[in-house]
Every structure is written in structure tokens, then in C-alpha cells.
Design a protein around this motif. Sequence first.
Motif, PDB file in Angstrom:
ATOM      1  N   THR A  30      28.698  31.703  38.600  1.00  0.00           N
ATOM      2  CA  THR A  30      30.014  32.071  39.144  1.00  0.00           C
ATOM      3  C   THR A  30      30.183  33.589  39.165  1.00  0.00           C
ATOM      4  N   TYR A  31      29.644  34.261  38.175  1.00  0.00           N
ATOM      5  CA  TYR A  31      29.736  35.719  38.119  1.00  0.00           C
ATOM      6  C   TYR A  31      28.967  36.338  39.280  1.00  0.00           C
ATOM      7  N   GLY A  33      30.791  35.852  42.500  1.00  0.00           N
ATOM      8  CA  GLY A  33      31.888  36.810  42.659  1.00  0.00           C
ATOM      9  C   GLY A  33      31.387  38.145  43.184  1.00  0.00           C
ATOM     10  N   ASP A  83      30.762  37.758  46.811  1.00  0.00           N
ATOM     11  CA  ASP A  83      32.016  37.794  47.556  1.00  0.00           C
ATOM     12  C   ASP A  83      32.485  39.224  47.775  1.00  0.00           C
TER      13      ASP A  83
END
Length: 204
Positions: free
Chosen positions: A191-192, A195, A198
Motif C-alpha cells: 500500500t505504501y 501511494g 499515485d
Amino acid sequence: MPKVSDEHRTEKRQQIIAATLRCVERDGFHKTTMAAVIEESGLSAGSVYTYFRGKHEIIHAIASSGVTGVKDAIDRLTPEAGSSETPPPPGQALEAATQHLLDFSGQLGIDLPRIALQTWAEAARDDEFLALMAPEARGIRAAWRRYAESAIGSGLLRKDADPDRVAMVLTGMLPGFILQRVVMGDVTPSTYAAGLNDLLGTSG
């Protein structure tokens, strides 16, 4: 009396270092005493003091050993000079570095992120301790710089990107991961990394 081999010496030193880390994880740096380290290690006092004269020497060994192995993990992502290989994109590189930290924690049976937070707090109040820890931090930043140079040369980052600035940001993202992992517990390497993708507008 048989001579102690280098391998045996290294094994005992690592046993004492691992015991110290377990004590620090449980009690913090200030409350960790040599008596606690001796008990945790399962060795005799004489054996422990044969390898380390005190807690400060153990901490020095921990700091100088690059115990997390993060620098080496980053270096493994960077192709050797002159190689035709391409490094992974920044998101994948960050995911690999943070996952290495968690994997290594599992291997040691120690919560390295929690110990890292205590280490930074100690470095903030103790200049001598800061001097011990700074070389590992500089080594990690240098590893990210080598990665950044390779990523720029491979077209993964803008040609005019500054490898020093890129290295500063990527170095800072590791403590950010560790802080959120300890305090909030909901951040993962994947997830890091997602991010970061993104933010960069990339997919890998």
C-alpha cells in the motif's frame, strides 16, 4: 586450550547483539542493563564481557553493522555500472526496501520498526549516540543515490532529476513507513508503494 574460531566469535557476538535488541524492544534503551542482556543471551557474564566491555560497545556494534540490512537491500536493486539491466521503478524499489525490513524482523524475531523509533529518540537526545547512528543513515541515503542515478539513466525518472534530492526523499520515506507501521499499524509495503505510484502518476 583450543583456539576460538572467528566463526564462533562472530556467532557469540551476534547472539549478544540479538539479545540486546530483544531487551531494547521490550524495555527501551535506558532500562536495558548489561545484567538484562546477560540473562537474555543465556551466556555467562564472563562470556558476554569477553566480547563487549559494556552496553555502549554493544550499541556501537549494532550501529556500525547496519543491522537492518536496508542499505544492502537497496544496493541489490541497483544494477552494476555498465550493466544493461534496468532497476525497478521507484514504487517497486520502495516496496522491496520496506518488505526487506519486515522480513528481516521476522527472521530475527524482533520488531525492528519499534526499535528504530527508540533509536531515533535516543539519537535526538544523545550526541554520542547520534554520531554512532549517523553513518548507517548516510549509507542508506548513498544507496538510494546510486539507485536514483541508475533510474535516471534508465529513463525511469526525468533526465534532469537531481539524484541527491531523489535520494533524500526516498531515504525519508523509510522512517515514514516505520512511524506509521508502529503508531497506526495499517500500512504495508504494497500500500505504501502504491501511494508513491499515485503521487508520481505511475503504475509500477
